[in-house]
Design a protein around this motif. Structure first.
Motif, PDB file in Angstrom:
ATOM      1  N   LYS A 177       0.830  -1.212   0.000  1.00  0.00           N
ATOM      2  CA  LYS A 177       0.000   0.000   0.000  1.00  0.00           C
ATOM      3  C   LYS A 177       0.865   1.263   0.000  1.00  0.00           C
ATOM      4  O   LYS A 177       0.555   2.242  -0.688  1.00  0.00           O
ATOM      5  CB  LYS A 177      -0.943   0.001   1.204  1.00  0.00           C
ATOM      6  CG  LYS A 177      -1.976  -1.114   1.197  1.00  0.00           C
ATOM      7  CD  LYS A 177      -2.966  -1.000   0.054  1.00  0.00           C
ATOM      8  CE  LYS A 177      -4.048  -2.059   0.136  1.00  0.00           C
ATOM      9  NZ  LYS A 177      -5.017  -1.980  -0.978  1.00  0.00           N
ATOM     10  N   LEU A 178       1.945   1.247   0.760  1.00  0.00           N
ATOM     11  CA  LEU A 178       2.834   2.412   0.782  1.00  0.00           C
ATOM     12  C   LEU A 178       3.534   2.605  -0.563  1.00  0.00           C
ATOM     13  O   LEU A 178       3.714   3.731  -1.030  1.00  0.00           O
ATOM     14  CB  LEU A 178       3.852   2.289   1.913  1.00  0.00           C
ATOM     15  CG  LEU A 178       3.286   2.588   3.311  1.00  0.00           C
ATOM     16  CD1 LEU A 178       4.289   2.205   4.387  1.00  0.00           C
ATOM     17  CD2 LEU A 178       2.898   4.064   3.441  1.00  0.00           C
ATOM     18  N   GLU A 179       3.914   1.511  -1.186  1.00  0.00           N
ATOM     19  CA  GLU A 179       4.521   1.607  -2.518  1.00  0.00           C
ATOM     20  C   GLU A 179       3.538   2.220  -3.513  1.00  0.00           C
ATOM     21  O   GLU A 179       3.902   3.076  -4.330  1.00  0.00           O
ATOM     22  CB  GLU A 179       4.954   0.223  -3.005  1.00  0.00           C
ATOM     23  CG  GLU A 179       5.620   0.246  -4.364  1.00  0.00           C
ATOM     24  CD  GLU A 179       6.003  -1.144  -4.869  1.00  0.00           C
ATOM     25  OE1 GLU A 179       6.522  -1.222  -6.003  1.00  0.00           O
ATOM     26  OE2 GLU A 179       5.780  -2.138  -4.154  1.00  0.00           O
ATOM     27  N   THR A 180       2.267   1.791  -3.421  1.00  0.00           N
ATOM     28  CA  THR A 180       1.238   2.348  -4.300  1.00  0.00           C
ATOM     29  C   THR A 180       1.061   3.839  -4.062  1.00  0.00           C
ATOM     30  O   THR A 180       0.991   4.631  -5.009  1.00  0.00           O
ATOM     31  CB  THR A 180      -0.106   1.619  -4.077  1.00  0.00           C
ATOM     32  OG1 THR A 180       0.032   0.250  -4.441  1.00  0.00           O
ATOM     33  CG2 THR A 180      -1.211   2.245  -4.916  1.00  0.00           C
ATOM     34  N   ILE A 181       0.998   4.249  -2.791  1.00  0.00           N
ATOM     35  CA  ILE A 181       0.832   5.675  -2.477  1.00  0.00           C
ATOM     36  C   ILE A 181       2.015   6.483  -2.991  1.00  0.00           C
ATOM     37  O   ILE A 181       1.844   7.542  -3.614  1.00  0.00           O
ATOM     38  CB  ILE A 181       0.666   5.879  -0.955  1.00  0.00           C
ATOM     39  CG1 ILE A 181      -0.696   5.362  -0.498  1.00  0.00           C
ATOM     40  CG2 ILE A 181       0.801   7.365  -0.592  1.00  0.00           C
ATOM     41  CD1 ILE A 181      -0.917   5.454   0.998  1.00  0.00           C
ATOM     42  N   ILE A 182       3.221   6.002  -2.763  1.00  0.00           N
ATOM     43  CA  ILE A 182       4.423   6.735  -3.184  1.00  0.00           C
ATOM     44  C   ILE A 182       4.457   6.879  -4.706  1.00  0.00           C
ATOM     45  O   ILE A 182       4.712   7.978  -5.239  1.00  0.00           O
ATOM     46  CB  ILE A 182       5.690   6.025  -2.663  1.00  0.00           C
ATOM     47  CG1 ILE A 182       5.784   6.184  -1.135  1.00  0.00           C
ATOM     48  CG2 ILE A 182       6.947   6.581  -3.328  1.00  0.00           C
ATOM     49  CD1 ILE A 182       6.787   5.270  -0.469  1.00  0.00           C
ATOM     50  N   LYS A 232       6.461  12.425   1.076  1.00  0.00           N
ATOM     51  CA  LYS A 232       6.547  12.049   2.481  1.00  0.00           C
ATOM     52  C   LYS A 232       5.181  11.507   2.914  1.00  0.00           C
ATOM     53  O   LYS A 232       4.169  12.187   2.733  1.00  0.00           O
ATOM     54  CB  LYS A 232       6.933  13.239   3.353  1.00  0.00           C
ATOM     55  CG  LYS A 232       8.331  13.789   3.088  1.00  0.00           C
ATOM     56  CD  LYS A 232       8.707  14.850   4.113  1.00  0.00           C
ATOM     57  CE  LYS A 232       7.824  16.068   3.988  1.00  0.00           C
ATOM     58  NZ  LYS A 232       8.216  17.144   4.944  1.00  0.00           N
ATOM     59  N   VAL A 233       5.193  10.309   3.499  1.00  0.00           N
ATOM     60  CA  VAL A 233       3.940   9.654   3.866  1.00  0.00           C
ATOM     61  C   VAL A 233       3.935   9.348   5.362  1.00  0.00           C
ATOM     62  O   VAL A 233       4.884   8.756   5.892  1.00  0.00           O
ATOM     63  CB  VAL A 233       3.736   8.346   3.071  1.00  0.00           C
ATOM     64  CG1 VAL A 233       2.386   7.714   3.421  1.00  0.00           C
ATOM     65  CG2 VAL A 233       3.825   8.611   1.567  1.00  0.00           C
ATOM     66  N   ALA A 234       2.859   9.738   6.038  1.00  0.00           N
ATOM     67  CA  ALA A 234       2.670   9.429   7.452  1.00  0.00           C
ATOM     68  C   ALA A 234       1.778   8.202   7.577  1.00  0.00           C
ATOM     69  O   ALA A 234       0.815   8.046   6.815  1.00  0.00           O
ATOM     70  CB  ALA A 234       2.032  10.612   8.171  1.00  0.00           C
ATOM     71  N   ASN A 265     -12.982  10.585  -3.935  1.00  0.00           N
ATOM     72  CA  ASN A 265     -12.444   9.239  -3.768  1.00  0.00           C
ATOM     73  C   ASN A 265     -11.724   8.860  -5.064  1.00  0.00           C
ATOM     74  O   ASN A 265     -12.356   8.753  -6.118  1.00  0.00           O
ATOM     75  CB  ASN A 265     -13.594   8.262  -3.477  1.00  0.00           C
ATOM     76  CG  ASN A 265     -13.141   6.815  -3.363  1.00  0.00           C
ATOM     77  OD1 ASN A 265     -11.958   6.514  -3.457  1.00  0.00           O
ATOM     78  ND2 ASN A 265     -14.090   5.927  -3.190  1.00  0.00           N
ATOM     79  N   TYR A 266     -10.415   8.682  -4.987  1.00  0.00           N
ATOM     80  CA  TYR A 266      -9.611   8.306  -6.162  1.00  0.00           C
ATOM     81  C   TYR A 266      -9.108   6.884  -5.986  1.00  0.00           C
ATOM     82  O   TYR A 266      -8.526   6.550  -4.954  1.00  0.00           O
ATOM     83  CB  TYR A 266      -8.430   9.273  -6.322  1.00  0.00           C
ATOM     84  CG  TYR A 266      -7.409   8.839  -7.359  1.00  0.00           C
ATOM     85  CD1 TYR A 266      -7.814   8.384  -8.603  1.00  0.00           C
ATOM     86  CD2 TYR A 266      -6.045   8.897  -7.088  1.00  0.00           C
ATOM     87  CE1 TYR A 266      -6.881   7.985  -9.553  1.00  0.00           C
ATOM     88  CE2 TYR A 266      -5.108   8.508  -8.034  1.00  0.00           C
ATOM     89  CZ  TYR A 266      -5.536   8.048  -9.263  1.00  0.00           C
ATOM     90  OH  TYR A 266      -4.621   7.645 -10.202  1.00  0.00           O
ATOM     91  N   THR A 267      -9.330   6.045  -6.982  1.00  0.00           N
ATOM     92  CA  THR A 267      -8.826   4.676  -6.941  1.00  0.00           C
ATOM     93  C   THR A 267      -7.402   4.674  -7.492  1.00  0.00           C
ATOM     94  O   THR A 267      -7.184   4.603  -8.703  1.00  0.00           O
ATOM     95  CB  THR A 267      -9.714   3.718  -7.749  1.00  0.00           C
ATOM     96  OG1 THR A 267     -11.060   3.840  -7.284  1.00  0.00           O
ATOM     97  CG2 THR A 267      -9.263   2.276  -7.553  1.00  0.00           C
ATOM     98  N   ALA A 268      -6.441   4.790  -6.587  1.00  0.00           N
ATOM     99  CA  ALA A 268      -5.029   4.835  -6.975  1.00  0.00           C
ATOM    100  C   ALA A 268      -4.507   3.430  -7.266  1.00  0.00           C
ATOM    101  O   ALA A 268      -5.113   2.422  -6.891  1.00  0.00           O
ATOM    102  CB  ALA A 268      -4.215   5.466  -5.857  1.00  0.00           C
ATOM    103  N   GLY A 269      -3.367   3.360  -7.949  1.00  0.00           N
ATOM    104  CA  GLY A 269      -2.664   2.103  -8.140  1.00  0.00           C
ATOM    105  C   GLY A 269      -3.048   1.310  -9.367  1.00  0.00           C
ATOM    106  O   GLY A 269      -2.489   0.239  -9.618  1.00  0.00           O
ATOM    107  N   LEU A 270      -3.989   1.814 -10.171  1.00  0.00           N
ATOM    108  CA  LEU A 270      -4.430   1.084 -11.360  1.00  0.00           C
ATOM    109  C   LEU A 270      -3.913   1.758 -12.634  1.00  0.00           C
ATOM    110  O   LEU A 270      -3.482   2.905 -12.615  1.00  0.00           O
ATOM    111  CB  LEU A 270      -5.957   1.006 -11.392  1.00  0.00           C
ATOM    112  CG  LEU A 270      -6.609   0.278 -10.211  1.00  0.00           C
ATOM    113  CD1 LEU A 270      -8.124   0.334 -10.320  1.00  0.00           C
ATOM    114  CD2 LEU A 270      -6.127  -1.172 -10.125  1.00  0.00           C
ATOM    115  N   ASP A 271      -3.984   1.032 -13.751  1.00  0.00           N
ATOM    116  CA  ASP A 271      -3.480   1.584 -15.011  1.00  0.00           C
ATOM    117  C   ASP A 271      -4.477   2.535 -15.673  1.00  0.00           C
ATOM    118  O   ASP A 271      -4.163   3.172 -16.670  1.00  0.00           O
ATOM    119  CB  ASP A 271      -3.108   0.451 -15.977  1.00  0.00           C
ATOM    120  CG  ASP A 271      -4.294  -0.416 -16.367  1.00  0.00           C
ATOM    121  OD1 ASP A 271      -5.265  -0.510 -15.575  1.00  0.00           O
ATOM    122  OD2 ASP A 271      -4.261  -1.029 -17.455  1.00  0.00           O
TER     123      ASP A 271
END
Length: 349
Positions: A187-192, A205-207, A286-292
């Motif tokens: 999940k952190l890799e996806t956010i970064i 920077k992620v908390a 609401n954004y669905t992150a991590g997808l193509d």
């Protein structure tokens, strides 16, 4: 179909027709300036949208089409996904109406996958009336995670406030069981990666919030922080990632600590959503992150209690459209930049 580079195609799933979805969609595109930024395609039925438009006393001019290659740039296009009539009753939880929300969503997702639309914005559904033999998903995100490439992560966005969820639609008594080094790292890799390619933040920077009250108080109130979260963050930090925590969740937002970070990872749904919605004042996305592919939605539900009364605020839906457009352009710029960097390195070799 001629597509202008500056006018992207926004696919829109109509959501629960007994809710406020159609109202916030039509109110958003009554502002004709929106049509200079994008061309919407509502996946529904033109007769139903015309009926709802009359019932709600809205003025947006719609254009019915039967195929996506009939789309007209600069118009509010309504694609006829079905032909049969649907009995509507504002505010009613109806499984039949729910099935049409899914017809719209599945058709819009297919168009997104096949490149007929550039981004997807989804109006709210009712998670209780969409379940069937054909659709066994808790909601939009889980279906998109299956249909698209990547690992989906729910990321709530309002200006510079971004809150991601480690677990989303999971019962609270199951959250601790799902907490693993692998899940936190993914999940952190996806956010970064999302912050870099979709928000143009070079060194994000992620908390990370703790699971237990007071972030476990050094093991006095639960040991997940000591056994799982802290060692995982230490490993990621030593690998060069700017990840910090775990922070006690109770004071993190109220004290303004969140302003020091580009994103926050919450352990479970309400831990992240309650402060987010408090701070975003109905303008969150609401954004669905991590997808193509890119999908956004407003941060509210069907709002049955005000459906059909003309009272729905469309700001969150409008912000969802804006964010989808912004991310589309940023992601294209990022991909072009990284592609050029790769070419430069290859030449140097």
């Amino acid at each position: 179909m001629v597509k202008k580079a500056e006018n992207i195609i926004v696919g829109i799933s109509v959501g629960d027709l007994n809710g406020i979805g159609s109202e916030v969609i039509l109110k958003t595109f009554e502002d004709t300036r929106m049509l200079e930024l994008c061309t919407p395609v509502i996946f529904a039925n033109v007769k139903i949208i015309s009926f709802l438009k009359r019932e709600l006393n809205l003025t947006a001019a719609i254009h019915g089409i039967d195929k996506l290659d009939q789309l007209v740039i600069g118009k509010i296009n309504v694609l006829n996904v079905w032909r049969d009539g649907v009995d509507l009753e504002f505010g009613k939880n109806d499984a039949v109406v729910g099935s049409y929300a899914i017809k719209s969503f599945v058709a819009a997702t297919k168009a997104l996958k096949e490149g007929f639309v550039d981004v997807l914005v989804t109006a709210p559904i009712n998670k209780y009336n969409i379940q069937s033999e054909e659709f066994k998903f808790p909601g939009h995100t889980d279906y998109l995670d299956k249909e698209l490439n990547g690992n989906a992560l729910m990321l709530m966005v309002h200006d510079d406030l971004r809150v991601g969820l480690l677990t989303d639609h999971v019962p609270v008594n199951e959250v601790a069981q799902q907490l693993t080094e692998k899940l936190i790292s993914e999940k952190l890799e996806t956010i970064i990666n999302t912050l870099k390619q979709d928000f143009e933040i070079e060194k994000p920077k992620v908390a990370v919030l703790g699971l237990n009250p007071h972030s476990g108080d050094n093991g006095v109130i639960g040991n997940e922080e000591e056994k799982i979260i802290k060692p995982t963050l230490k490993k990621l930090f030593e690998a060069g990632n700017m990840v910090f925590g775990p922070f006690p969740a109770d004071g993190f937002f109220g004290s303004g600590q969140y302003e020091k970070y580009d994103a926050v990872l919450a352990m479970y749904h309400d831990q992240g959503l309650i402060p987010f919605k408090t701070l975003s004042f109905g303008n969150g996305v609401n954004y669905t992150a991590g997808l193509d592919k890119i999908r956004t939605s407003p941060d509210h539900g069907t709002a049955y209690e005000i459906a059909g009364k003309g009272l729905a605020n469309n700001e969150s839906f409008k912000e969802a459209v804006y964010l989808a457009i912004d991310i589309f352009h940023r992601r294209n710029d990022y991909q072009e930049l990284t592609k050029n960097q790769l070419k430069t390195k290859q030449k140097q070799l």
